[in-house]
Scaffold this motif. Structure first.
Motif, PDB file in Angstrom:
ATOM      1  N   LYS A 134       0.825  -1.211   0.000  1.00 44.88           N
ATOM      2  CA  LYS A 134       0.000   0.000   0.000  1.00 44.88           C
ATOM      3  C   LYS A 134       0.861   1.264   0.000  1.00 44.88           C
ATOM      4  O   LYS A 134       0.541   2.235  -0.692  1.00 44.88           O
ATOM      5  N   HIS A 171      -6.311   0.469  -6.577  1.00 42.73           N
ATOM      6  CA  HIS A 171      -6.625  -0.646  -5.666  1.00 42.73           C
ATOM      7  C   HIS A 171      -7.549  -1.615  -6.404  1.00 42.73           C
ATOM      8  O   HIS A 171      -8.735  -1.697  -6.112  1.00 42.73           O
ATOM      9  N   SER A 181     -11.209  -2.647   0.820  1.00 44.08           N
ATOM     10  CA  SER A 181     -10.540  -3.714   1.548  1.00 44.08           C
ATOM     11  C   SER A 181     -11.544  -4.757   2.044  1.00 44.08           C
ATOM     12  O   SER A 181     -12.615  -4.407   2.540  1.00 44.08           O
ATOM     13  N   LYS A 218     -12.194  -8.593  -3.854  1.00 44.66           N
ATOM     14  CA  LYS A 218     -11.247  -8.611  -4.971  1.00 44.66           C
ATOM     15  C   LYS A 218     -10.604  -9.987  -5.148  1.00 44.66           C
ATOM     16  O   LYS A 218     -10.574 -10.527  -6.255  1.00 44.66           O
ATOM     17  N   ASP A 257      -5.077  -7.259  -6.025  1.00 44.64           N
ATOM     18  CA  ASP A 257      -5.156  -6.118  -5.094  1.00 44.64           C
ATOM     19  C   ASP A 257      -4.735  -4.788  -5.715  1.00 44.64           C
ATOM     20  O   ASP A 257      -5.289  -3.762  -5.356  1.00 44.64           O
TER      21      ASP A 257
HETATM   22 MN    MN Z   1      -6.275  -4.180  -0.534  1.00 41.94          MN
END
Ligand code: MN
Ligand code: GTP
Ligand code: SPV
Length: 580
Positions: free
Chosen positions: A206, A226, A248, A252, A273
């Motif tokens: 990230k 993302h 989040s 995904k 991701d």
């Molecule tokens: Mn993520």
């Protein structure tokens, strides 16, 4: 100054601050990984799992107060506050370094400092980027081995002596009171202290690929998102590539590995991701996955929901904060219908039914992408894959239909900017609270969100054939709180409709928010959902939407004149269509 002297000077400075017992340069080799594992088995950082059923698999239990990203302790440290924008926490660079410096001074005493040169992106790709991080956590080094390409390959991809992102990481004392995750995009620098977990500590993910990455992407004219990346193959063998942004712990990894329920259709995984997307010389959007592995959510991963993931985590996997069975196998909620007897919970305590989840809700597996049975053969293509559709998905019990398609690129950017979602265990704080999460980038956009919307609009103008943009919501519920759509493998039906839309074959009906599948246009063969429930899942309610759009107007207002005019106009136009 040579490449090595720039990096060596920085490493020397990091060591002068943190005072490690010694400095270890990592080469990314299997010998190095095995030695780290040995050392962690000796000191208890890793516990061995059943060597017969889970060969080379290990369990790590993190500090109970260090189990997810901590957004309130995450900062963008630019000279000008406006460059970070109101959706980010901001701290002046000097103050940030003074505060974190206090936690970092002497923090590595009695511990080695590992130096990790890593490459984000496929070898040989002009899209790939280099990082150099130092850490005092062997678990972080082993995880970086899986999640990135560590070793000499990294430094070979530097285009100039300072063409890399520096990251300084220390566990500190793991106290949330002395934890800071700091980004200095103007210096291509990350400082993270006080956490060893996930996105806080695996700095390539990230911090580098999204927060610093998005900053660089804006300046250089590309997108750091993302997003998962998939190839959807039809019965004729044609593959259409799609990328999908979802917040989040909102689907995904699951969508990236979908096992098709439709004969002849198949989904190939490229990433789960992060997507780095560039416009090529012919005006085509192309995507690469900067990562080398998956750091996936364990709970609810099962042979029914994600068979590919279950297969891939049966060897060479590090599990973090899952429960442990008496036969030393990992377990989490949803893996089996009934919990096995004699479980130890994620903190190593005997677990009783009714005493809360046995695995932490944000427990995860870390595993090489190449172990995933659905990995696309071309997932490391240096050119990336051509993207013909983009998806924005979020977790909303109400209001947002199962699927609809934007009218055009600008309208799609508006729909992405308008995303809201219910929070999950991937971040510390309350779960299930609705919040704005534009393009699933609220926690990851390293600059002013209004400028980010403008950047998306600008990229669209350079595309010869802009990808179609879709909005999805697998999480809409009925009055009894049950999901209206079965999700998981059945989501391939939605993917099929999208691919047919892209190719001009699928029917759709116009609504004020976009194109919704016409009755009969979604392939429901063999699907156990009543037409009435499907109608509810796809329904667009004017009253609900008008209220939601008022709220969206409030959100936009904070950006003031910085909000791009086409976004404000798209909102006004949507309100007008509903009122007409
Ligand atoms: Mn993520
Ligand atoms: P990060 O790694 O945190 O960025 O998240 P992710 O988006 O990759 O999350 P993942 O795919 O692992 O999502 C996990 C959660 O979403 C679990 O709670 C799943 O049960 C839920 N989920 C995923 N797909 C579906 C779906 O199609 N329907 C429903 N109802 N839940 C889903
Ligand atoms: C997320 O929170 O979006 C993740 C997990 O993918 S972490 O790497 O911890 O950020």
């Amino acid at each position: 100054m040579s490449v090595t002297s720039v990096t060596e000077k920085w490493v020397d400075e990091a060591a002068a601050l943190t005072r490690p017992s010694r400095v270890v340069w990592c080469d990314g080799s299997k010998i190095e990984y095995d030695a780290l594992v040995e050392e962690m088995l000796r000191d208890g950082t890793l516990l061995p799992l059943n060597p017969t059923t889970y060969p080379n698999c290990y369990l790590h239990r993190s500090h109970p107060q260090d189990v997810a990203r901590t957004e309130q302790l995450t900062f963008i440290c630019t000279c000008e506050r406006d460059d970070a924008g109101l959706t980010n926490n901001w701290m002046a660079p000097a103050e940030a370094k003074a505060r974190a410096g206090g936690f970092l001074r002497g923090a590595m005493q009695d511990r080695p400092m590992y130096v990790i040169p890593y490459l984000m992106g496929p070898a040989g790709s002009s899209m790939s980027r280099v990082g150099l991080m130092v850490t005092d956590s062997a678990y972080v080094v082993a995880s970086m081995h899986i999640m990135t390409r560590v070793g000499p390959v990294a430094l070979q991809h530097m285009r100039s002596e300072d063409d890399l992102v520096f990251g300084l990481h220390s566990l500190g004392d793991l106290s949330p009171d002395r934890r800071l995750i700091l980004h200095f995009p103007e210096e291509k620098l990350i400082w993270s202290v006080g956490s060893g977990y996930g996105g806080n500590a695996l700095l390539g993910k990230k911090c580098h690929s999204l927060r610093i990455g998005s900053w660089q992407a804006r300046r250089e004219g590309w997108l750091a998102e993302h997003m998962l990346i998939i190839g959807v193959e039809d019965p004729e063998g044609r593959v259409a590539y799609l990328a999908a942004a979802m917040p989040s712990a909102s689907g995904k990894t699951n969508l990236a590995m979908v096992e098709s329920r439709l004969p002849g259709w198949r989904v190939w995984t490229v990433g789960d991701d992060i997507a780095w997307m560039h416009v090529d010389a012919s005006g085509q959007l192309r995507a690469t996955n900067p990562e080398r592995g998956f750091f996936g959510v364990a709970p609810n991963t099962s042979p029914k929901t994600n068979a590919n993931a279950i297969t891939m985590v049966r060897s060479n996997t590090i599990f973090t904060n899952v429960a442990l069975t008496p036969s030393r196998e990992p377990w989490w909620e949803g893996l089996t219908a009934e919990p096995p007897a004699g479980l130890m919970d994620w903190q190593g305590r005997p677990w009783q039914p009714g005493s809360g989840p046995a695995a932490h809700p944000n427990s995860r597996f870390t595993v090489l992408a190449q172990q995933c049975p659905s990995m696309a053969p071309n997932w490391e293509d240096p050119q990336g894959v051509p993207i013909s559709g983009l998806i924005f998905g979020s977790r909303r019990s109400q209001v947002i239909p199962l699927v609809f398609e934007a009218f055009d690129w600008t309208h799609g950017v508006f729909l992405g900017s308008a995303m809201s979602t219910e929070t999950t265990a991937a971040i510390t704080g309350k779960v299930g609270v609705v919040r704005r999460d534009p393009m699933a980038m609220l926690p990851f956009c390293g600059y002013n969100m209004a400028d980010y919307f403008a950047h998306w609009l600008a990229v669209g103008r350079r595309l010869a054939r802009p990808p179609r943009i879709f909005r999805v919501n697998w999480f809409r519920r009925d009055g009894d709180g049950r999901f209206l759509w079965p999700g998981y493998s059945e989501n391939v039906r939605i993917l099929k409709w999208m691919v047919e839309r892209i190719r001009g074959a699928a029917r759709a009906e116009e609504t004020p928010v976009g194109w919704i599948p016409a009755p009969g246009a979604l392939d429901t063969s063999g699907l156990d959902v009543t037409p009435e429930r499907l109608r509810q899942a796809l329904h667009c309610d004017a009253q609900e939407w008008l209220a939601a759009l008022d709220d969206l107007g409030e959100f936009y207002r904070q950006f003031g004149p910085r909000l791009p005019a086409p976004i404000a106009q798209a909102l006004a136009e949507t309100q007008r269509r509903f009122r007409a």
